[in-house]
Write a protein that holds these residues in place. Structure first.
Motif, PDB file in Angstrom:
ATOM      1  N   CYS A 180       0.690  -1.158   0.108  1.00 36.12           N
ATOM      2  CA  CYS A 180      -0.222   0.044   0.078  1.00 36.12           C
ATOM      3  C   CYS A 180       0.895   1.260   0.010  1.00 36.12           C
ATOM      4  N   CYS A 196      -0.824   4.865   0.592  1.00 36.06           N
ATOM      5  CA  CYS A 196      -2.463   5.030  -0.030  1.00 36.06           C
ATOM      6  C   CYS A 196      -3.335   5.666   1.057  1.00 36.06           C
ATOM      7  N   ARG A 197      -4.176   6.651   0.553  1.00 35.91           N
ATOM      8  CA  ARG A 197      -4.937   7.246   1.561  1.00 35.91           C
ATOM      9  C   ARG A 197      -6.105   6.554   2.154  1.00 35.91           C
ATOM     10  N   ASN A 198      -6.155   5.317   1.667  1.00 33.51           N
ATOM     11  CA  ASN A 198      -6.873   4.024   2.622  1.00 33.51           C
ATOM     12  C   ASN A 198      -6.432   3.509   3.685  1.00 33.51           C
ATOM     13  N   GLN A 257      -4.473   2.489   7.075  1.00 32.73           N
ATOM     14  CA  GLN A 257      -4.793   3.335   8.317  1.00 32.73           C
ATOM     15  C   GLN A 257      -3.472   3.028   9.261  1.00 32.73           C
ATOM     16  N   CYS A 287      -6.022  -1.952   5.845  1.00 28.95           N
ATOM     17  CA  CYS A 287      -6.883  -1.185   4.776  1.00 28.95           C
ATOM     18  C   CYS A 287      -8.088  -0.810   5.242  1.00 28.95           C
ATOM     19  N   GLY A 288      -8.400   0.667   5.173  1.00 30.17           N
ATOM     20  CA  GLY A 288      -9.774   1.001   5.687  1.00 30.17           C
ATOM     21  C   GLY A 288     -10.891   0.437   4.771  1.00 30.17           C
ATOM     22  N   VAL A 289     -10.673   0.039   3.573  1.00 29.76           N
ATOM     23  CA  VAL A 289     -11.770  -0.048   2.685  1.00 29.76           C
ATOM     24  C   VAL A 289     -11.411  -1.608   2.214  1.00 29.76           C
ATOM     25  N   LYS A 340     -15.191   0.098  -4.171  1.00 31.28           N
ATOM     26  CA  LYS A 340     -14.637   1.585  -4.083  1.00 31.28           C
ATOM     27  C   LYS A 340     -13.736   1.743  -5.396  1.00 31.28           C
TER      28      LYS A 340
END
Length: 278
Positions: free
Chosen positions: A17, A38-40, A42, A47-49, A56
């Motif tokens: 990521c 990656c902005r996703n 955490q 991974c937040g998503v 997404k």
């Protein structure tokens, strides 16, 4: 297959990521440069998503496989020291990760070859090669960065080609519906095709119709199966097929896979959607 050759995100510092770049496309929701998180991602490196990647716009993430490189770099090469707490290690860690991924991938293929009864004549060579590559993965980060992976791949590929020939021996001289020197079968109509023992190394099978095709004993190393329809296809006994390749394709409950691989969750959704429109 050895669990050490599969990604264990719980023991990795989210390296894929961060270390890898990608461009906004049908596979990724936005542009990201190498070395940029990656902005996703955490704070706990999860991974937040993750459960909604396809929805997404991150289908590309669902078909990536590090073959255990993430946890090996995180826990072995850097002894559990993460790039966030130790920013001075970040660049070297990100440089080592893609090299480790290639080494682990080679071990994955060699291990599969070793487990095939047809490769008994070269079992000793395979065993030695696995040991040699494994030893390379245990070297210091500074040494891994200097490795000529392309040169290593050439030697390993010779063993994999020999493996392919041994497995496909009875089909070597068979005539197929796919002919010629090209490996471009993008969108090809291969429904119910008899592709037993076919050499599909590196073939572009993007969006190909392989409904109920017989792919037993075929060599699928590096084949691009993105959006290929494998519904009802028989891939039992096919070699060098990875879970990532399967994840990138379409299929249904009738698709028969090698025992080491599983049906992706999105295949179930496809089946449910088809029922809905009957």
């Amino acid at each position: 297959m050895n669990s050490l050759l599969q990604a264990d995100c719980s023991r990795c510092f989210g390296l894929c990521c961060v270390a890898l770049p990608y461009a906004k496309s049908a596979d990724f929701g936005f542009d990201k440069d190498s070395g940029i998180p990656c902005r996703n991602l955490q704070d706990d490196f999860h991974c937040g998503v993750h459960k909604h990647l396809r929805d997404k716009g991150f289908k590309g993430c669902t078909v990536y496989e590090c073959f255990g490189a993430g946890q090996k770099v995180s826990q072995n090469t850097f002894s559990g020291m993460d790039w966030k707490t130790n920013p001075e290690l970040a660049k070297e860690m990100f440089d080592v990760f893609p090299i480790m991924q290639q080494l682990q991938e080679m071990i994955y293929y060699l291990t599969e070859a070793m487990n095939l009864s047809e490769t008994k004549p070269i079992h000793q060579e395979l065993k030695v090669a696995i040991s040699e590559i494994e030893n390379l993965t245990l070297r210091r980060a500074s040494e891994i960065k200097k490795m000529n992976v392309s040169k290593i791949r050439i030697r390993i590929n010779e063993l994999l080609i020999t493996t392919s020939q041994l497995v496909r021996e009875e089909f070597i001289h068979k005539k197929y519906q796919i002919t010629g020197k090209t490996s471009d079968f993008i969108g090809a109509k291969l429904r119910r095709a008899d592709l037993r023992g076919a050499n599909l190394r590196g073939a572009l099978l993007i969006a190909a119709d392989l409904n109920y095709a017989d792919l037993r004993k075929s060599d699928l190393i590096g084949a691009d199966l993105r959006d290929a329809d494998l519904s009802g296809a028989d891939l039992r006994g096919s070699i060098f097929l990875t879970q990532a390749q399967v994840n990138s394709a379409k299929g249904n409950a009738d698709t028969r896979l090698p025992e080491r691989l599983t049906h992706p969750n999105h295949w179930q959704k496809v089946k449910q959607n088809k029922k809905a429109f009957r």
